[in-house]
Design a protein around this motif. Sequence first.
Motif, mmCIF file in Angstrom:
data_model
loop_
_atom_site.group_PDB
_atom_site.id
_atom_site.type_symbol
_atom_site.label_atom_id
_atom_site.label_comp_id
_atom_site.label_asym_id
_atom_site.label_seq_id
_atom_site.Cartn_x
_atom_site.Cartn_y
_atom_site.Cartn_z
ATOM 1 N N VAL A 135 1.129 5.118 2.324
ATOM 2 C CA VAL A 135 0.622 6.063 3.319
ATOM 3 C C VAL A 135 1.483 7.319 3.249
ATOM 4 O O VAL A 135 2.714 7.235 3.181
ATOM 5 C CB VAL A 135 0.679 5.466 4.746
ATOM 6 C CG1 VAL A 135 0.246 6.487 5.787
ATOM 7 C CG2 VAL A 135 -0.192 4.219 4.838
ATOM 8 N N LYS A 183 -5.678 10.815 3.381
ATOM 9 C CA LYS A 183 -6.487 9.711 2.852
ATOM 10 C C LYS A 183 -6.526 9.665 1.323
ATOM 11 O O LYS A 183 -6.581 8.586 0.740
ATOM 12 C CB LYS A 183 -7.925 9.781 3.384
ATOM 13 C CG LYS A 183 -8.046 9.886 4.899
ATOM 14 C CD LYS A 183 -7.801 8.596 5.615
ATOM 15 C CE LYS A 183 -8.109 8.630 7.087
ATOM 16 N NZ LYS A 183 -7.266 9.452 7.917
ATOM 17 N N TYR A 206 -3.902 7.432 -0.314
ATOM 18 C CA TYR A 206 -4.005 5.967 -0.280
ATOM 19 C C TYR A 206 -4.265 5.454 -1.696
ATOM 20 O O TYR A 206 -5.012 6.066 -2.459
ATOM 21 C CB TYR A 206 -5.196 5.498 0.562
ATOM 22 C CG TYR A 206 -5.124 5.640 2.054
ATOM 23 C CD1 TYR A 206 -3.943 5.864 2.733
ATOM 24 C CD2 TYR A 206 -6.294 5.535 2.806
ATOM 25 C CE1 TYR A 206 -3.917 5.978 4.115
ATOM 26 C CE2 TYR A 206 -6.276 5.646 4.188
ATOM 27 C CZ TYR A 206 -5.081 5.871 4.841
ATOM 28 O OH TYR A 206 -5.059 5.973 6.205
ATOM 29 N N GLY A 249 0.831 -1.195 0.000
ATOM 30 C CA GLY A 249 0.000 0.000 0.000
ATOM 31 C C GLY A 249 0.862 1.241 0.000
ATOM 32 O O GLY A 249 2.058 1.197 -0.336
ATOM 33 N N CYS A 255 5.019 2.189 3.673
ATOM 34 C CA CYS A 255 4.035 1.134 3.479
ATOM 35 C C CYS A 255 3.999 0.264 4.728
ATOM 36 O O CYS A 255 4.987 -0.407 5.039
ATOM 37 C CB CYS A 255 4.364 0.271 2.263
ATOM 38 S SG CYS A 255 3.214 -1.121 2.101
ATOM 39 N N SER A 298 -3.530 6.377 -6.534
ATOM 40 C CA SER A 298 -4.302 7.083 -5.516
ATOM 41 C C SER A 298 -5.295 8.009 -6.195
ATOM 42 O O SER A 298 -5.316 8.127 -7.419
ATOM 43 C CB SER A 298 -3.354 7.922 -4.639
ATOM 44 O OG SER A 298 -2.857 9.033 -5.378
ATOM 45 N N HIS A 348 -3.164 10.452 8.534
ATOM 46 C CA HIS A 348 -2.846 10.086 7.149
ATOM 47 C C HIS A 348 -3.593 10.991 6.176
ATOM 48 O O HIS A 348 -4.722 11.405 6.443
ATOM 49 C CB HIS A 348 -3.242 8.640 6.863
ATOM 50 C CG HIS A 348 -2.526 7.637 7.700
ATOM 51 N ND1 HIS A 348 -2.797 6.287 7.599
ATOM 52 C CD2 HIS A 348 -1.558 7.747 8.641
ATOM 53 C CE1 HIS A 348 -2.029 5.621 8.448
ATOM 54 N NE2 HIS A 348 -1.276 6.488 9.098
#
Length: 127
Positions: free
Chosen positions: A68, A84, A87, A66, A114, A100, A82
């Motif tokens: 962040v 968002k 993401y 992922g 990550c 993202s 975070h």
Amino acid sequence: MKKFIAIIVVALTFTLTGKAQNNMKTEAAVVSLEQTKGEFTQKTLTLKEGDYIFEIANKNVGHQVGFVLVPKGADASKPENHIKTAYVTKAVENNTKETSKVTTLTKGEYVYFCPLNPTPQYTLTVK
């Protein structure tokens, strides 16, 4: 005749609204980042203020990864800190890429990492 005029007015309204929305779309630059086992291959990033889409590539990590992004100094372990929109829209499967949503970055420092891989925290500077 009134019905005909009403239909023309409604059709013009939808046409103009659609064009206005297309003109409002933001141009976002794509930032491509690559993850290998336990790390990102890009250790630091310097960007200008603006809108970005993060494209994360999973280069044979062997499981999902992922992305962040957090303002530097904020507690990265707390999801409320975070960003968002940064993401990826879904976990990045082995040997694939995901992106993202558009993320607006302002001047300052951020960290990216990550938690699924897991990686160290790397610095992203916006000038």
